[in-house]
Design a protein around this motif. Sequence first.
Motif, PDB file in Angstrom:
ATOM      1  N   ALA A 155       0.832  -1.212   0.000  1.00  0.00           N
ATOM      2  CA  ALA A 155       0.000   0.000   0.000  1.00  0.00           C
ATOM      3  C   ALA A 155       0.865   1.260   0.000  1.00  0.00           C
ATOM      4  O   ALA A 155       0.592   2.201  -0.742  1.00  0.00           O
ATOM      5  N   ILE A 156       1.914   1.270   0.814  1.00  0.00           N
ATOM      6  CA  ILE A 156       2.765   2.465   0.872  1.00  0.00           C
ATOM      7  C   ILE A 156       3.394   2.741  -0.490  1.00  0.00           C
ATOM      8  O   ILE A 156       3.333   3.858  -0.998  1.00  0.00           O
ATOM      9  N   VAL A 157       4.005   1.719  -1.091  1.00  0.00           N
ATOM     10  CA  VAL A 157       4.686   1.934  -2.373  1.00  0.00           C
ATOM     11  C   VAL A 157       3.679   2.346  -3.452  1.00  0.00           C
ATOM     12  O   VAL A 157       3.986   3.161  -4.319  1.00  0.00           O
ATOM     13  N   SER A 158       2.469   1.829  -3.368  1.00  0.00           N
ATOM     14  CA  SER A 158       1.453   2.166  -4.364  1.00  0.00           C
ATOM     15  C   SER A 158       0.856   3.546  -4.136  1.00  0.00           C
ATOM     16  O   SER A 158       0.677   4.308  -5.083  1.00  0.00           O
ATOM     17  N   PHE A 159       0.521   3.879  -2.886  1.00  0.00           N
ATOM     18  CA  PHE A 159       0.016   5.222  -2.582  1.00  0.00           C
ATOM     19  C   PHE A 159       1.010   6.268  -3.059  1.00  0.00           C
ATOM     20  O   PHE A 159       0.646   7.261  -3.667  1.00  0.00           O
ATOM     21  N   MET A 160       2.281   6.023  -2.779  1.00  0.00           N
ATOM     22  CA  MET A 160       3.304   6.992  -3.180  1.00  0.00           C
ATOM     23  C   MET A 160       3.446   7.042  -4.700  1.00  0.00           C
ATOM     24  O   MET A 160       3.720   8.092  -5.262  1.00  0.00           O
ATOM     25  N   GLY A 161       3.253   5.914  -5.351  1.00  0.00           N
ATOM     26  CA  GLY A 161       3.378   5.851  -6.805  1.00  0.00           C
ATOM     27  C   GLY A 161       2.318   6.649  -7.538  1.00  0.00           C
ATOM     28  O   GLY A 161       2.561   7.170  -8.619  1.00  0.00           O
ATOM     29  N   VAL A 162       1.130   6.757  -6.926  1.00  0.00           N
ATOM     30  CA  VAL A 162       0.053   7.530  -7.563  1.00  0.00           C
ATOM     31  C   VAL A 162      -0.109   8.906  -6.924  1.00  0.00           C
ATOM     32  O   VAL A 162      -1.003   9.659  -7.281  1.00  0.00           O
ATOM     33  N   GLY A 163       0.748   9.206  -5.955  1.00  0.00           N
ATOM     34  CA  GLY A 163       0.699  10.518  -5.311  1.00  0.00           C
ATOM     35  C   GLY A 163      -0.509  10.715  -4.427  1.00  0.00           C
ATOM     36  O   GLY A 163      -0.960  11.841  -4.231  1.00  0.00           O
ATOM     37  N   ALA A 164      -1.054   9.614  -3.858  1.00  0.00           N
ATOM     38  CA  ALA A 164      -2.215   9.726  -2.974  1.00  0.00           C
ATOM     39  C   ALA A 164      -1.829  10.420  -1.672  1.00  0.00           C
ATOM     40  O   ALA A 164      -0.724  10.268  -1.174  1.00  0.00           O
ATOM     41  N   LYS A 165      -2.772  11.179  -1.126  1.00  0.00           N
ATOM     42  CA  LYS A 165      -2.580  11.886   0.134  1.00  0.00           C
ATOM     43  C   LYS A 165      -3.694  11.473   1.093  1.00  0.00           C
ATOM     44  O   LYS A 165      -4.745  11.019   0.658  1.00  0.00           O
ATOM     45  N   PRO A 166      -3.468  11.618   2.418  1.00  0.00           N
ATOM     46  CA  PRO A 166      -4.494  11.204   3.385  1.00  0.00           C
ATOM     47  C   PRO A 166      -5.866  11.817   3.119  1.00  0.00           C
ATOM     48  O   PRO A 166      -6.894  11.171   3.281  1.00  0.00           O
ATOM     49  N   GLU A 167      -5.883  13.073   2.656  1.00  0.00           N
ATOM     50  CA  GLU A 167      -7.168  13.726   2.404  1.00  0.00           C
ATOM     51  C   GLU A 167      -7.909  13.122   1.203  1.00  0.00           C
ATOM     52  O   GLU A 167      -9.086  13.378   0.995  1.00  0.00           O
ATOM     53  N   ASP A 168      -7.220  12.271   0.425  1.00  0.00           N
ATOM     54  CA  ASP A 168      -7.878  11.583  -0.695  1.00  0.00           C
ATOM     55  C   ASP A 168      -8.833  10.494  -0.209  1.00  0.00           C
ATOM     56  O   ASP A 168      -9.647   9.998  -0.972  1.00  0.00           O
ATOM     57  N   LYS A 169      -8.693  10.118   1.061  1.00  0.00           N
ATOM     58  CA  LYS A 169      -9.557   9.098   1.677  1.00  0.00           C
ATOM     59  C   LYS A 169      -9.637   7.843   0.816  1.00  0.00           C
ATOM     60  O   LYS A 169     -10.711   7.420   0.397  1.00  0.00           O
ATOM     61  N   ALA A 170      -8.482   7.257   0.577  1.00  0.00           N
ATOM     62  CA  ALA A 170      -8.405   6.015  -0.188  1.00  0.00           C
ATOM     63  C   ALA A 170      -7.736   4.952   0.671  1.00  0.00           C
ATOM     64  O   ALA A 170      -6.963   5.267   1.577  1.00  0.00           O
ATOM     65  N   VAL A 171      -8.065   3.709   0.403  1.00  0.00           N
ATOM     66  CA  VAL A 171      -7.426   2.579   1.080  1.00  0.00           C
ATOM     67  C   VAL A 171      -7.008   1.556   0.029  1.00  0.00           C
ATOM     68  O   VAL A 171      -7.576   1.508  -1.065  1.00  0.00           O
ATOM     69  N   TYR A 172      -6.015   0.763   0.373  1.00  0.00           N
ATOM     70  CA  TYR A 172      -5.628  -0.370  -0.456  1.00  0.00           C
ATOM     71  C   TYR A 172      -6.141  -1.610   0.244  1.00  0.00           C
ATOM     72  O   TYR A 172      -5.791  -1.869   1.387  1.00  0.00           O
ATOM     73  N   TYR A 173      -6.995  -2.350  -0.445  1.00  0.00           N
ATOM     74  CA  TYR A 173      -7.503  -3.610   0.091  1.00  0.00           C
ATOM     75  C   TYR A 173      -6.634  -4.753  -0.401  1.00  0.00           C
ATOM     76  O   TYR A 173      -6.216  -4.781  -1.561  1.00  0.00           O
ATOM     77  N   PHE A 174      -6.391  -5.679   0.490  1.00  0.00           N
ATOM     78  CA  PHE A 174      -5.700  -6.913   0.159  1.00  0.00           C
ATOM     79  C   PHE A 174      -6.674  -7.699  -0.704  1.00  0.00           C
ATOM     80  O   PHE A 174      -7.761  -8.045  -0.265  1.00  0.00           O
ATOM     81  N   ALA A 175      -6.328  -7.961  -1.969  1.00  0.00           N
ATOM     82  CA  ALA A 175      -7.275  -8.567  -2.903  1.00  0.00           C
ATOM     83  C   ALA A 175      -6.959 -10.012  -3.270  1.00  0.00           C
ATOM     84  O   ALA A 175      -7.824 -10.721  -3.768  1.00  0.00           O
ATOM     85  N   GLY A 176      -5.732 -10.444  -3.044  1.00  0.00           N
ATOM     86  CA  GLY A 176      -5.404 -11.815  -3.404  1.00  0.00           C
ATOM     87  C   GLY A 176      -3.992 -12.172  -3.017  1.00  0.00           C
ATOM     88  O   GLY A 176      -3.157 -11.306  -2.767  1.00  0.00           O
ATOM     89  N   ILE A 177      -3.759 -13.464  -2.954  1.00  0.00           N
ATOM     90  CA  ILE A 177      -2.426 -13.963  -2.615  1.00  0.00           C
ATOM     91  C   ILE A 177      -2.199 -15.283  -3.323  1.00  0.00           C
ATOM     92  O   ILE A 177      -3.111 -16.105  -3.432  1.00  0.00           O
ATOM     93  N   ASP A 178      -1.004 -15.450  -3.831  1.00  0.00           N
ATOM     94  CA  ASP A 178      -0.622 -16.702  -4.480  1.00  0.00           C
ATOM     95  C   ASP A 178       0.749 -17.113  -3.965  1.00  0.00           C
ATOM     96  O   ASP A 178       1.596 -16.262  -3.671  1.00  0.00           O
TER      97      ASP A 178
END
Length: 148
Positions: A70-93
């Motif tokens: 989530a951290i590497v992805s939030f930073m990759g898209v320039g997300a900020k806390p005020e964007d009120k977004a979360v990264y959900y764990f969607a799958g694992i292999d």
Amino acid sequence: MEMDIKAILDCLPHRYPMLLIDRVLDVEPGKSIVALKNVSINEPFFPGHFPHHPVMPGVLILEALAQACAIVSFMGVGAKPEDKAVYYFAGIDGARFRRPVVPGDQLRLEVTVERASRGIGKYAGKALVGSDIAAEASLMCAMRKLES
């Protein structure tokens, strides 16, 4: 680029007892991250897992890797806390657990972004204690905006 706990709290919505990243040693936004989780006997799960032989649950090691994703992805898209977004764990292999993680260990979380598009990412993750791999997996996470 390093991140201390304040920067991590500014980036992730997780809080105690679910925040499983203590420090980021290096992050290349949208590409890779190396983070740390210090494992203490004071963790809330140790009294029940297991009382006479404390072992960090494997699912929490995977959750720590997902938080690094989530951290590497939030930073990759320039997300900020005020964007009120979360990264959900969607799958694992291919999750594999190679050694127990116990109090006093320091988990080094290494995640590489393999693919990312339209808010969904695929990642390769490893959790190490010293030079030993404790766990590894391919993870998928999806970003979603929260409704106000």
